[in-house]
Design a protein around this motif. Structure first.
Motif, PDB file in Angstrom:
ATOM      1  N   ALA A 149       0.842  -1.191   0.000  1.00  0.00           N
ATOM      2  CA  ALA A 149       0.000   0.000   0.000  1.00  0.00           C
ATOM      3  C   ALA A 149       0.879   1.244   0.000  1.00  0.00           C
ATOM      4  O   ALA A 149       1.735   1.411   0.855  1.00  0.00           O
ATOM      5  CB  ALA A 149      -0.895  -0.014   1.229  1.00  0.00           C
ATOM      6  N   ALA A 150       0.684   2.103  -0.990  1.00  0.00           N
ATOM      7  CA  ALA A 150       1.527   3.284  -1.101  1.00  0.00           C
ATOM      8  C   ALA A 150       0.670   4.524  -0.995  1.00  0.00           C
ATOM      9  O   ALA A 150      -0.354   4.634  -1.649  1.00  0.00           O
ATOM     10  CB  ALA A 150       2.279   3.269  -2.424  1.00  0.00           C
ATOM     11  N   GLY A 151       1.070   5.459  -0.171  1.00  0.00           N
ATOM     12  CA  GLY A 151       0.193   6.593   0.059  1.00  0.00           C
ATOM     13  C   GLY A 151       0.788   7.962  -0.184  1.00  0.00           C
ATOM     14  O   GLY A 151       0.072   8.949  -0.158  1.00  0.00           O
ATOM     15  N   TYR A 152       2.074   8.055  -0.416  1.00  0.00           N
ATOM     16  CA  TYR A 152       2.665   9.377  -0.560  1.00  0.00           C
ATOM     17  C   TYR A 152       2.949   9.642  -2.032  1.00  0.00           C
ATOM     18  O   TYR A 152       2.980   8.745  -2.860  1.00  0.00           O
ATOM     19  CB  TYR A 152       3.963   9.466   0.231  1.00  0.00           C
ATOM     20  CG  TYR A 152       3.774   9.450   1.713  1.00  0.00           C
ATOM     21  CD1 TYR A 152       3.661  10.638   2.430  1.00  0.00           C
ATOM     22  CD2 TYR A 152       3.693   8.252   2.407  1.00  0.00           C
ATOM     23  CE1 TYR A 152       3.490  10.621   3.805  1.00  0.00           C
ATOM     24  CE2 TYR A 152       3.514   8.228   3.774  1.00  0.00           C
ATOM     25  CZ  TYR A 152       3.414   9.424   4.466  1.00  0.00           C
ATOM     26  OH  TYR A 152       3.244   9.406   5.827  1.00  0.00           O
ATOM     27  N   SER A 153       3.155  10.910  -2.371  1.00  0.00           N
ATOM     28  CA  SER A 153       3.497  11.215  -3.755  1.00  0.00           C
ATOM     29  C   SER A 153       4.893  11.816  -3.806  1.00  0.00           C
ATOM     30  O   SER A 153       5.466  12.184  -2.789  1.00  0.00           O
ATOM     31  CB  SER A 153       2.474  12.167  -4.361  1.00  0.00           C
ATOM     32  OG  SER A 153       2.186  13.196  -3.470  1.00  0.00           O
ATOM     33  N   VAL A 154       5.412  11.906  -5.020  1.00  0.00           N
ATOM     34  CA  VAL A 154       6.772  12.381  -5.190  1.00  0.00           C
ATOM     35  C   VAL A 154       6.768  13.318  -6.383  1.00  0.00           C
ATOM     36  O   VAL A 154       5.986  13.148  -7.327  1.00  0.00           O
ATOM     37  CB  VAL A 154       7.732  11.182  -5.372  1.00  0.00           C
ATOM     38  CG1 VAL A 154       7.411  10.383  -6.600  1.00  0.00           C
ATOM     39  CG2 VAL A 154       9.166  11.613  -5.377  1.00  0.00           C
ATOM     40  N   SER A 155       7.613  14.361  -6.335  1.00  0.00           N
ATOM     41  CA  SER A 155       7.601  15.313  -7.448  1.00  0.00           C
ATOM     42  C   SER A 155       8.790  15.045  -8.357  1.00  0.00           C
ATOM     43  O   SER A 155       9.898  14.782  -7.901  1.00  0.00           O
ATOM     44  CB  SER A 155       7.614  16.744  -6.907  1.00  0.00           C
ATOM     45  OG  SER A 155       8.926  17.221  -6.863  1.00  0.00           O
ATOM     46  N   ALA A 160      -0.733  15.691 -10.537  1.00  0.00           N
ATOM     47  CA  ALA A 160      -0.864  17.127 -10.762  1.00  0.00           C
ATOM     48  C   ALA A 160       0.391  17.611 -11.465  1.00  0.00           C
ATOM     49  O   ALA A 160       1.426  16.967 -11.409  1.00  0.00           O
ATOM     50  CB  ALA A 160      -1.033  17.851  -9.434  1.00  0.00           C
ATOM     51  N   LYS A 161       0.277  18.769 -12.126  1.00  0.00           N
ATOM     52  CA  LYS A 161       1.489  19.377 -12.655  1.00  0.00           C
ATOM     53  C   LYS A 161       1.600  20.791 -12.132  1.00  0.00           C
ATOM     54  O   LYS A 161       0.594  21.426 -11.794  1.00  0.00           O
ATOM     55  CB  LYS A 161       1.517  19.316 -14.175  1.00  0.00           C
ATOM     56  CG  LYS A 161       0.253  19.737 -14.873  1.00  0.00           C
ATOM     57  CD  LYS A 161       0.337  19.416 -16.347  1.00  0.00           C
ATOM     58  CE  LYS A 161      -0.809  20.087 -17.095  1.00  0.00           C
ATOM     59  NZ  LYS A 161      -0.763  19.801 -18.520  1.00  0.00           N
ATOM     60  N   SER A 162       2.828  21.283 -12.075  1.00  0.00           N
ATOM     61  CA  SER A 162       3.023  22.518 -11.341  1.00  0.00           C
ATOM     62  C   SER A 162       2.563  23.746 -12.117  1.00  0.00           C
ATOM     63  O   SER A 162       2.257  24.765 -11.517  1.00  0.00           O
ATOM     64  CB  SER A 162       4.491  22.665 -10.939  1.00  0.00           C
ATOM     65  OG  SER A 162       5.278  22.723 -12.115  1.00  0.00           O
ATOM     66  N   ASN A 163       2.519  23.667 -13.443  1.00  0.00           N
ATOM     67  CA  ASN A 163       1.952  24.809 -14.175  1.00  0.00           C
ATOM     68  C   ASN A 163       1.323  24.336 -15.480  1.00  0.00           C
ATOM     69  O   ASN A 163       1.530  23.205 -15.919  1.00  0.00           O
ATOM     70  CB  ASN A 163       3.015  25.896 -14.414  1.00  0.00           C
ATOM     71  CG  ASN A 163       4.189  25.341 -15.181  1.00  0.00           C
ATOM     72  OD1 ASN A 163       4.018  24.691 -16.215  1.00  0.00           O
ATOM     73  ND2 ASN A 163       5.401  25.564 -14.674  1.00  0.00           N
ATOM     74  N   GLN A 164       0.588  25.246 -16.100  1.00  0.00           N
ATOM     75  CA  GLN A 164      -0.187  24.857 -17.270  1.00  0.00           C
ATOM     76  C   GLN A 164       0.665  24.676 -18.522  1.00  0.00           C
ATOM     77  O   GLN A 164       0.214  24.099 -19.501  1.00  0.00           O
ATOM     78  CB  GLN A 164      -1.268  25.919 -17.547  1.00  0.00           C
ATOM     79  CG  GLN A 164      -2.401  25.912 -16.538  1.00  0.00           C
ATOM     80  CD  GLN A 164      -3.139  24.592 -16.520  1.00  0.00           C
ATOM     81  OE1 GLN A 164      -3.393  23.984 -17.554  1.00  0.00           O
ATOM     82  NE2 GLN A 164      -3.470  24.104 -15.327  1.00  0.00           N
ATOM     83  N   GLN A 165       1.917  25.193 -18.490  1.00  0.00           N
ATOM     84  CA  GLN A 165       2.741  25.098 -19.688  1.00  0.00           C
ATOM     85  C   GLN A 165       3.205  23.661 -19.961  1.00  0.00           C
ATOM     86  O   GLN A 165       3.496  23.299 -21.085  1.00  0.00           O
ATOM     87  CB  GLN A 165       3.973  26.009 -19.577  1.00  0.00           C
ATOM     88  CG  GLN A 165       3.694  27.440 -19.958  1.00  0.00           C
ATOM     89  CD  GLN A 165       2.989  28.166 -18.819  1.00  0.00           C
ATOM     90  OE1 GLN A 165       3.448  28.163 -17.687  1.00  0.00           O
ATOM     91  NE2 GLN A 165       1.850  28.783 -19.112  1.00  0.00           N
TER      92      GLN A 165
END
Lengths: 423, 373
Positions: free
Chosen positions: A279-285, A329-334
């Motif tokens: 079970a994995a619950g964290y995200s990474v950037s 998610a992504k950090s910006n729309q570009q």
């Protein structure tokens, strides 16, 4: 004829006499309201002057007593369930519904000093009318200060007492344990039930590895493994009327019975990755190659396979990890994630990044000398010849882990989904 | 003596299984882990092998003398005096075994559940429970075992299956153990757990087809032995060898650490103990029955009922002798190991002498006790 009947009557009488002892009921019967059900315990260090105020209840100030005088004392906060006030379900109306106002608390928190947990509980019994019962104990919170001093004396009772369940939680709190126990969330009427629920759900959603008291005992007893406990931080409560909230603030790692440090919450994910909890619950950037910005990858599943070899007389553990993720998610729309190539390069970036931070995490703990991963057990199980010749004891393994062991982490990953957006 | 031949193969197997599975289940992982740490399952298997040897000898003898029990044909083989002596030793041993089973049971109960109930009461009640049905004949005895069999097997399997969630296969490696301290004595201690299978000798003369006695022996010890191995594996893989050594009753701790999914039951030790009482009861009944029956043979009486009550106070006093739990477990180990002499070596001796002297019992038909010398 008459003789026969008399004999029969005698037989009947004998049978009746034999039956009577069985009609007396249970020897160990205890009525519910005669039981002081302890739901949670908080253990703190006590100020040195506490000993002077101690009443002579147990044989602890005797020079030959247990433990010898001069040992520092502990302060135990017990949460005793108040009969009739512990709600059986959420449907029993709000806590403000009753007419009693502030006195309608479902639990009674009471503090007592002692030398060990057992000693403190005896002192507590002296103050409480009901017979204390530990069968429903859900949570034991230990303050960081005490955990760093060592838990040996207190663990013994938890392991020995037949009433205590192995599936209760042992937590280490930053700051006083009594405060962590006083958490008063509106979601649950009984604080300790909220705390154990918090941990249960953290385990389910992959935010924390399973860590019951029993799991800690297993690691504590094993030769090639160190224990770890959830590290929590009570928040708020500085103003007299504000509610106390609690946060899982990482993982407290131990060497033997002494806590040596704690990790950041995000490092719990790295730990779970290295030991391979599904079970994995964290995200990474992950930075997107060729474009400005990062994307967040939420991990969904992972698998791990360790492999041990002895290279030039020193143990080497390969850890192969595979992570499945989902673009969150992504950090910006570009940023455009709209081709297989981009996703591939993000995936490669993810693997590289995870590999780096996980290897770093292992190294950090090697510096601390706390083998919470259980690499020692891997070596013991897979290379028994090496273990029997060079290690054998847990003290020796601690040295090997700190100075000689090499760990190679290899991470592969796949990103299966990117959510509902096409780009 | 005319024995009704009414016991089926299934019943004979059930008697063996439920007799062998008993008090020993709780402590088995501890002393196997103490002898061979991670090699505990292997040690259990080895012990099973030794126990099996004894049962095979007994079954061979039983098939050679399908009309009699070991207590009777020993006289035909060795002569009246030596045969009686062997019976006396067997009776004494089984009286001791009965006492230790009852005492170990009482010790567990007093330590874990009924902490205020005096030990004497639990032990006495359990002995009474064994004494009453032991007054019946062998078919009722077999029926009782058959009835309780599912209640004994099911909970152990459920707990093992549910505990797999917490299991770590690393704790089972290396299968030979890291520091095998006492493999041979450990093996004998495990073998002693299978001593209850001696009751087979009482079953064979009443079996519908005594020629099939070996099938029952194979299945009976196979199933109960497999259960022992599985329990040792489950306990070890959950707690690891080091922690297993520290618990008196690791299997009980396993039940405590295991929960039914869905938060139905958060700890299974209470239901496990209830069903374990049945397992102890059947074991105790068997050894009590052997003792009472042996007494009747010793005094050449047709009926063993008299002795069901007569031996009760003696067994009770024997059960009360060990002062504390460590003395108790030391005596269990020593009595168990010493007991391998009457339960394995004695049948071996009988079989050898019987083969040398060419003795053979009457097969089938309505023969009486026959050719005692």
């Amino acid at each position: 004829m008459d003789n026969k009947r008399r004999g029969k009557a005698l037989k009947c009488l004998c049978i009746l006499l034999l039956i009577t002892p069985w009609l007396t009921g249970c020897w160990d019967r205890t009525e519910m309201e005669e039981r002081g059900i302890i739901l949670g315990l908080g253990i703190d260090t006590a100020p040195p002057e506490a000993e002077k105020h101690e009443d002579q209840i147990t044989e602890t100030n005797d020079p030959a007593g247990f433990p010898p005088p001069g040992e520092e004392m502990i302060k135990v906060t017990a949460q005793v369930a108040v009969p009739g006030r512990v709600p059986l379900g959420p449907g029993q109306g709000g806590s403000q519904g009753g007419g009693g106002g502030g006195s309608q608390k479902p639990v009674w928190a009471i503090q007592v000093m002692g030398h060990t947990l057992e000693d403190a509980l005896q002192n507590l019994q002296q103050q409480v009318a009901q017979q204390l019962y530990l069968g429903h104990l859900r949570i034991v919170v230990v303050s960081e200060e005490l955990a760093k001093r060592g838990l040996k004396e207190n663990l013994d009772l938890l392991m020995r007492d037949p009433e205590i369940r192995k599936s209760s939680y042992l937590l280490v709190s930053r700051g006083p344990a009594s405060k962590a126990l006083a958490v008063a969330p509106p979601l649950e009427r009984v604080p300790t039930l909220y705390l154990s629920g918090l941990m249960d759900h953290a385990v389910q959603t992959g935010r924390f590895p399973q860590s019951f008291i029993g799991n800690f005992f297993t690691a504590y007893a094993a030769k090639g493994k160190e224990g770890y406990l959830p590290y929590v931080q009570p928040k708020g409560g500085n103003k007299p009327d504000s509610e106390i909230d609690i946060e899982i603030d990482g993982l407290a790692y131990f060497v033997g019975d002494k806590m040596v440090g704690h990790t950041e919450p995000v490092e719990v994910a790295r730990f779970m990755e290295v030991i391979g909890i599904g079970a994995a619950g964290y995200s990474v950037s992950v930075p997107v190659p060729g474009q400005q910005g990062n994307v967040m990858i939420r991990k969904t599943e992972r698998a791990q396979k360790p492999f041990v070899e002895i290279r030039r007389g020193k143990p080497l553990v390969h850890v192969f990890i595979h992570v499945e993720g989902e673009l969150d998610a992504k950090s910006n729309q570009q940023i455009k994630i709209n081709s297989t190539q981009t996703l591939q390069s993000v995936r490669k970036g993810l693997s590289r990044r995870l590999q780096r931070i996980n290897a770093q995490f292992v190294q950090d703990l090697q510096k601390e000398g706390s083998d919470i991963f259980g690499f020692g057990e891997q070596v013991r199980a897979q290379e028994p010849e090496y273990w029997n010749r060079h290690v054998r004891t847990r003290e020796k393994w601690r040295q090997v882990f700190k100075n000689e062991l090499q760990v190679k982490v290899t991470v592969t990953s796949s990103i299966r989904r990117t959510g509902m957006r096409e780009r | 003596m005319n024995r009704p031949r009414r016991i089926t193969l299934l019943q004979a197997t059930a008697v063996l299984i439920s007799t062998v599975i008993g008090v020993g289940v709780l402590a088995l992982p501890r002393f196997t882990a103490q002898s061979m740490d991670t090699g505990a399952p292997l040690l259990t298997l080895l012990g099973l092998g030794v126990g099996f040897l004894g049962l095979i000898l007994l079954t061979l003898l039983g098939m050679r003398f399908p009309q009699q029990t070991i207590l009777e044909y020993s006289e035909a083989i060795l002569g009246k005096f030596l045969g009686r002596l062997g019976t006396l030793i067997l009776v004494l041993f089984f009286a001791l075994l009965t006492a230790l089973i009852a005492r170990e049971f009482g010790q567990v109960v007093v330590a874990s559940v009924l902490r205020k109930t005096p030990l004497e009461v639990t032990v006495l009640v359990m002995l009474l429970l064994a004494a009453i049905p032991s007054r019946n004949g062998i078919d009722v005895f077999a029926y009782i075992h058959q009835f309780y069999l599912p209640f004994i097997l099911a909970p152990a399997l459920v707990i093992v299956a549910l505990s797999l969630k917490n299991a770590d296969p690393l704790f089972l490696q290396p299968i030979l153990g890291n520091q095998p301290a006492g493999m041979f004595p450990g093996m004998l201690t495990v073998a002693a757990l299978f001593q209850g299978s001696f009751v087979h000798t009482l079953i064979i003369p009443s079996m519908r087809r005594p020629q099939k006695a070996w099938v029952a022996a194979l299945w009976g010890l196979g199933i109960s032995g497999a259960l022992y191995v599985v329990i040792a594996m489950a306990t070890l893989s959950v707690f690891g060898p080091e922690l297993t050594k520290q618990f008196f009753w690791p299997t009980l701790e396993l039940a405590k650490a295991t929960s039914l999914p869905g938060a139905v039951l958060e700890r299974l030790d209470a239901p496990f103990l209830i069903l374990w009482v049945m397992a102890v009861f059947t074991t105790l009944l068997s050894s009590y029955y052997v003792t009472a029956y042996g007494m009747s043979r010793l005094f050449n009486l047709q009926d063993h009922r008299l002795f069901s009550w007569f031996i009760l106070p003696f067994v009770f006093v024997l059960a009360m002798l060990p002062g504390n739990i460590h003395v108790l477990y030391d005596s269990i180990q020593w009595v168990g190991r010493a007991g391998l002499v009457p339960t394995i070596l004695y049948p071996l001796l009988l079989l050898l002498v019987a083969a040398l002297r060419g003795k053979r019992g009457a097969s089938g038909g309505q023969q009486t006790t026959g050719q005692s010398s």
